[in-house]
Scaffold this active site. Sequence first.
Site, PDB file in Angstrom:
ATOM      1  N   GLY A  11       0.999  -0.989   0.057  1.00  0.00           N
ATOM      2  CA  GLY A  11       0.015  -0.037  -0.073  1.00  0.00           C
ATOM      3  C   GLY A  11       0.825   1.311   0.079  1.00  0.00           C
ATOM      4  CG  ASP A 152      -2.707   0.757   8.791  1.00  0.00           C
ATOM      5  OD1 ASP A 152      -3.325   1.559   8.772  1.00  0.00           O
ATOM      6  OD2 ASP A 152      -2.556  -0.337   8.068  1.00  0.00           O
ATOM      7  N   GLY A 195      -7.229   0.593   9.884  1.00  0.00           N
ATOM      8  CA  GLY A 195      -6.513   0.145  10.801  1.00  0.00           C
ATOM      9  C   GLY A 195      -7.301  -1.205  10.911  1.00  0.00           C
ATOM     10  NE  ARG A 196      -7.360  -4.089   6.161  1.00  0.00           N
ATOM     11  CZ  ARG A 196      -6.694  -4.776   5.170  1.00  0.00           C
ATOM     12  NH1 ARG A 196      -6.615  -6.230   4.873  1.00  0.00           N
ATOM     13  NH2 ARG A 196      -5.622  -3.997   4.379  1.00  0.00           N
ATOM     14  CD  GLN A 290      -8.756   6.950   7.249  1.00  0.00           C
ATOM     15  OE1 GLN A 290      -8.223   6.355   8.098  1.00  0.00           O
ATOM     16  NE2 GLN A 290      -9.616   6.329   6.490  1.00  0.00           N
TER      17      GLN A 290
HETATM   18  P1  ADP Z   1       2.463  -4.769   2.316  1.00  0.00           P
HETATM   19  O1  ADP Z   1       3.814  -4.599   1.748  1.00  0.00           O
HETATM   20  O2  ADP Z   1       1.729  -3.439   2.581  1.00  0.00           O
HETATM   21  O3  ADP Z   1       2.357  -5.544   3.647  1.00  0.00           O
HETATM   22  P2  ADP Z   1       1.338  -7.035   0.614  1.00  0.00           P
HETATM   23  O4  ADP Z   1       1.373  -7.941   1.805  1.00  0.00           O
HETATM   24  O5  ADP Z   1       0.230  -6.965  -0.227  1.00  0.00           O
HETATM   25  O6  ADP Z   1       1.460  -5.573   1.191  1.00  0.00           O
HETATM   26  O7  ADP Z   1       2.864  -7.303  -0.171  1.00  0.00           O
HETATM   27  C1  ADP Z   1       3.096  -6.672  -1.103  1.00  0.00           C
HETATM   28  C2  ADP Z   1       3.926  -7.516  -2.399  1.00  0.00           C
HETATM   29  O8  ADP Z   1       5.009  -8.007  -1.580  1.00  0.00           O
HETATM   30  C3  ADP Z   1       2.746  -8.576  -2.709  1.00  0.00           C
HETATM   31  O9  ADP Z   1       2.113  -8.275  -3.783  1.00  0.00           O
HETATM   32  C4  ADP Z   1       4.024  -9.644  -2.872  1.00  0.00           C
HETATM   33  O10 ADP Z   1       4.437  -9.338  -4.443  1.00  0.00           O
HETATM   34  C5  ADP Z   1       4.978  -9.417  -2.034  1.00  0.00           C
HETATM   35  N1  ADP Z   1       5.074 -10.209  -1.069  1.00  0.00           N
HETATM   36  C6  ADP Z   1       4.453 -10.241   0.151  1.00  0.00           C
HETATM   37  N2  ADP Z   1       4.550 -11.174   1.076  1.00  0.00           N
HETATM   38  C7  ADP Z   1       5.252 -12.070   0.231  1.00  0.00           C
HETATM   39  C8  ADP Z   1       5.820 -13.378   0.724  1.00  0.00           C
HETATM   40  N3  ADP Z   1       5.652 -13.952   1.710  1.00  0.00           N
HETATM   41  N4  ADP Z   1       6.778 -13.956  -0.144  1.00  0.00           N
HETATM   42  C9  ADP Z   1       7.029 -13.503  -1.236  1.00  0.00           C
HETATM   43  N5  ADP Z   1       6.724 -12.086  -1.682  1.00  0.00           N
HETATM   44  C10 ADP Z   1       5.700 -11.524  -0.927  1.00  0.00           C
END
Ligand code: ADP
Length: 370
Positions: A11, A152, A195-196, A290
Amino acid sequence: KKKIAVMTSGGDSPGMNAVVRAVVRTAIHLGCDAFCVYEGYEGLVKGGDLIRQMGWAEVRGYLSEGGTLIGTARCMAFYERPGRLTAAKNMVLNGIDALIICGGDGSLTGADKFRGEWPSLLEELVSTGQLTADQVKPYQHLNIVGLVGSIDNDLSGTDATIGCYSALSRICEMVDYIEATASSHSRAFVIEVMGRHCGWLALLAGVATGADFVFIPERPVSECWHEEMCAVVKRHRSFGKRKTIVIVAEGANDKDGNKISPEQIKDLLADKSEGGLALDTRITTLGHVQRGGTAVAYDRMLGTLQGVEAVKAVLEATPETETCFIAINENKIVRKPLMKAVAETKSVVQAVEAKQFDKAMSLRDTEFSD
Ligand code: ADP
């Protein structure tokens, strides 16, 4: 010449552009080539013009722009090894073996996995004939440093994530606007904020606006929350207050793990039956205002100082160094082990999901005091 790439992932959050600008310019200042990977991991997997070398002037004006100018995306391919294999190939073809990633805990977990797999990815690229042994030879180690971009403030181990103070300021500004109309009409407003799993925004917005009642995921209300909330609102009204503001985080629960919805709260405040508050009540879901908009000074400062530190950290990293992220603790910019912070964050989320709320609070307390 060392080639350092920067990427924003997950995000978007205000202050990510400050990170990109700081990384590009610090890298150039220290005699390296700077690259941007556009569209998060999608850019790493697709390659081509999504991986671009950046000049000093190309990040001009970045500080005062919201969101992330180099784009971000969710990338399904990067969850799987074949996607990461293609990403590794694109990095080697561009001569990049140092990557600075600004994102949430998902993005940073992906980064750590990528770094861990790197030697085996190179082996596979050679054994499958996609690259030659000579091509991969100069890139035996991948250096990765994480920066936490999230509105968050939901990563353990750092006092603030890049973007959280911008979102908090935006919420306060919006609540101020709503309060003017609430006061004029003597109304009640239920305001849903993001904020989940983490109630930081809701809690601090409550403090900063003097809200009447706040609901957060980590500290669910008791079974008698109906009576408690109504008693508080009634007391405040008895002091002559003409407005009622209740802030509810998206992920707010009761002790049984049932979601507390803005509609439920509204129905209670508006209850016209005997003994009910009978307040003219509206719901406002703040949503993406936000997240958007320009970064407040704090997030520009944090993104810049942490971006500079991240470049220093990738340049100093050795194959033995644990993957680190850049935190801020008691106003000091520091390097910390990444996966420990991710694991601690996951424990809080799991405790909330398993309704072990006392544990969740004690884990958060540890974080606040460490
Ligand atoms: P945030 O970084 O905000 O927590 P996400 O969890 O959607 O958002 O992760 C963003 C991107 O990072 C995902 O779309 C994916 O490409 C990569 N990613 C997230 N978790 C993993 C994982 N466990 N292994 C490999 N790539 C990951």
